[in-house]
Design a protein around this motif. Structure first.
Motif, PDB file in Angstrom:
ATOM      1  N   ILE A   1       0.841  -1.200   0.000  1.00 40.65           N
ATOM      2  CA  ILE A   1       0.000   0.000   0.000  1.00 40.65           C
ATOM      3  C   ILE A   1       0.878   1.253   0.000  1.00 40.65           C
ATOM      4  CG2 ILE A   1      -1.621   1.356   1.387  1.00 40.65           C
ATOM      5  CD1 ILE A   1      -2.902  -1.323   2.200  1.00 40.65           C
ATOM      6  N   GLY A   2       1.934   1.243   0.796  1.00 38.56           N
ATOM      7  CA  GLY A   2       2.850   2.373   0.828  1.00 38.56           C
ATOM      8  C   GLY A   2       3.538   2.588  -0.510  1.00 38.56           C
ATOM      9  N   ALA A   3       3.936   1.492  -1.144  1.00 39.44           N
ATOM     10  CA  ALA A   3       4.587   1.598  -2.452  1.00 39.44           C
ATOM     11  C   ALA A   3       3.628   2.187  -3.479  1.00 39.44           C
ATOM     12  CB  ALA A   3       5.086   0.232  -2.908  1.00 39.44           C
ATOM     13  N   ARG A   4       2.366   1.762  -3.435  1.00 41.40           N
ATOM     14  CA  ARG A   4       1.371   2.329  -4.351  1.00 41.40           C
ATOM     15  C   ARG A   4       1.161   3.817  -4.084  1.00 41.40           C
ATOM     16  NH1 ARG A   4      -3.267  -1.407  -3.448  1.00 41.40           N
ATOM     17  NH2 ARG A   4      -1.884  -3.124  -3.011  1.00 41.40           N
ATOM     18  N   MET A   5       1.142   4.190  -2.825  1.00 39.81           N
ATOM     19  CA  MET A   5       0.981   5.610  -2.492  1.00 39.81           C
ATOM     20  C   MET A   5       2.165   6.424  -3.007  1.00 39.81           C
ATOM     21  SD  MET A   5      -0.658   5.363   1.301  1.00 39.81           S
ATOM     22  CE  MET A   5      -1.139   7.076   1.428  1.00 39.81           C
ATOM     23  N   ALA A   6       3.357   5.842  -2.962  1.00 37.02           N
ATOM     24  CA  ALA A   6       4.540   6.540  -3.480  1.00 37.02           C
ATOM     25  C   ALA A   6       4.432   6.748  -4.984  1.00 37.02           C
ATOM     26  CB  ALA A   6       5.802   5.748  -3.137  1.00 37.02           C
ATOM     27  N   VAL A   7       3.946   5.746  -5.690  1.00 42.96           N
ATOM     28  CA  VAL A   7       3.751   5.882  -7.136  1.00 42.96           C
ATOM     29  C   VAL A   7       2.709   6.955  -7.419  1.00 42.96           C
ATOM     30  CG1 VAL A   7       2.903   4.688  -9.206  1.00 42.96           C
ATOM     31  CG2 VAL A   7       4.521   3.545  -7.666  1.00 42.96           C
ATOM     32  N   ASN A   8       1.637   6.961  -6.644  1.00 42.37           N
ATOM     33  CA  ASN A   8       0.609   7.990  -6.826  1.00 42.37           C
ATOM     34  C   ASN A   8       1.168   9.387  -6.561  1.00 42.37           C
ATOM     35  OD1 ASN A   8      -1.383   6.233  -7.616  1.00 42.37           O
ATOM     36  ND2 ASN A   8      -2.258   6.026  -5.567  1.00 42.37           N
ATOM     37  N   ARG A   9       2.028   9.489  -5.578  1.00 44.95           N
ATOM     38  CA  ARG A   9       2.609  10.800  -5.277  1.00 44.95           C
ATOM     39  C   ARG A   9       3.428  11.298  -6.460  1.00 44.95           C
ATOM     40  NH1 ARG A   9       5.182  13.190   0.204  1.00 44.95           N
ATOM     41  NH2 ARG A   9       5.614  15.232  -0.666  1.00 44.95           N
ATOM     42  N   ARG A  10       4.146  10.398  -7.093  1.00 43.30           N
ATOM     43  CA  ARG A  10       4.919  10.768  -8.285  1.00 43.30           C
ATOM     44  C   ARG A  10       3.997  11.318  -9.376  1.00 43.30           C
ATOM     45  NH1 ARG A  10       8.876   6.175 -10.357  1.00 43.30           N
ATOM     46  NH2 ARG A  10       7.516   5.216  -8.873  1.00 43.30           N
ATOM     47  N   ARG A  11       2.755  10.843  -9.364  1.00 40.34           N
ATOM     48  CA  ARG A  11       1.753  11.319 -10.327  1.00 40.34           C
ATOM     49  C   ARG A  11       0.975  12.524  -9.794  1.00 40.34           C
ATOM     50  NH1 ARG A  11      -0.323   5.198 -11.084  1.00 40.34           N
ATOM     51  NH2 ARG A  11       1.319   4.502 -12.484  1.00 40.34           N
ATOM     52  N   ALA A  12       1.451  13.093  -8.693  1.00 40.51           N
ATOM     53  CA  ALA A  12       0.833  14.270  -8.054  1.00 40.51           C
ATOM     54  C   ALA A  12      -0.541  13.962  -7.472  1.00 40.51           C
ATOM     55  CB  ALA A  12       0.778  15.446  -9.015  1.00 40.51           C
ATOM     56  N   ILE A  13      -0.761  12.704  -7.082  1.00 39.19           N
ATOM     57  CA  ILE A  13      -2.004  12.312  -6.412  1.00 39.19           C
ATOM     58  C   ILE A  13      -1.654  12.030  -4.954  1.00 39.19           C
ATOM     59  CG2 ILE A  13      -3.919  10.675  -6.364  1.00 39.19           C
ATOM     60  CD1 ILE A  13      -3.199  10.022  -9.325  1.00 39.19           C
TER      61      ILE A  13
END
Length: 194
Positions: A130-142
């Motif tokens: 879940i944390g890794a997915r959140m990091a990817v989303n952050r890279r997408r400005a989400i």
């Protein structure tokens, strides 16, 4: 007892620098203290005369010549404390966690240096897939700035520490679930009379 004391010191722009400048003369009454700083200008105005101030890059050499009994790390959540974070991971000691949340520091260390993969690894280490997915989303400005407070990213440092000092019961409650059994003590933050 020989203490290695890691903290910014004035004129560093950190409240922890001022806190340490006030605390060090009292601590030096009962121990031989060497304060380790990141910048040569820190602590040069004196801290009671009983505390040796050295650059942190010289810690290994000084410790090899005359080993310290304990390292004491004053950890904050901004770049002025980056060198402390690094050393505390390499040489476990007593952690004074002035701020429960270290997410802003980790963001600066990773995303701030253009290393999105390192941020993803930190998030995975602390919060799994879940944390890794959140990091990817952050890279997408989400993402939300608020998420940084919900996900303190202090796991790696807490798990390397011998014990922890915090300033309030809330921090204790958060750390007990993170690493059951680690000694955690509350030392309320003082209010300076100055």
């Amino acid at each position: 007892m020989r203490l290695a004391y890691f903290s910014p010191l004035p004129p560093s722009k950190s409240g922890i620098a001022d806190y340490s400048a006030e605390l060090l003369p009292f601590l030096a009454r009962g121990a031989e203290v060497t304060a380790f700083v990141d910048q040569a200008r820190e602590g040069r105005d004196g801290i009671g005369g009983q505390v040796d101030v050295q650059l942190a890059v010289h810690f290994d050499e000084i410790d090899r010549d005359a080993p310290f009994d304990l390292c004491l790390y004053h950890q904050g959540n901004n770049p002025a404390h980056d060198y402390i974070y690094e050393r505390a991971l390499r040489t476990p000691g007593l952690l004074v966690l002035h701020e429960h949340c270290l997410h802003h520091l980790i963001t600066w260390r990773t995303l701030g240096q253009g290393d999105a993969e390192a941020y993803r690894r930190e998030m995975f280490h602390a919060y799994g897939r879940i944390g890794a997915r959140m990091a990817v989303n952050r890279r997408r400005a989400i993402f939300s700035e608020y998420q940084q407070f919900l996900l303190p990213l202090n796991h790696r440092l807490v798990n390397r520490s011998l014990g922890i000092i915090v300033h309030n019961e809330y921090a204790v409650s958060q750390l007990e679930s993170l690493r059951p059994g680690i000694p955690v003590e509350v030392v309320p933050h003082h209010l300076s009379p100055v």
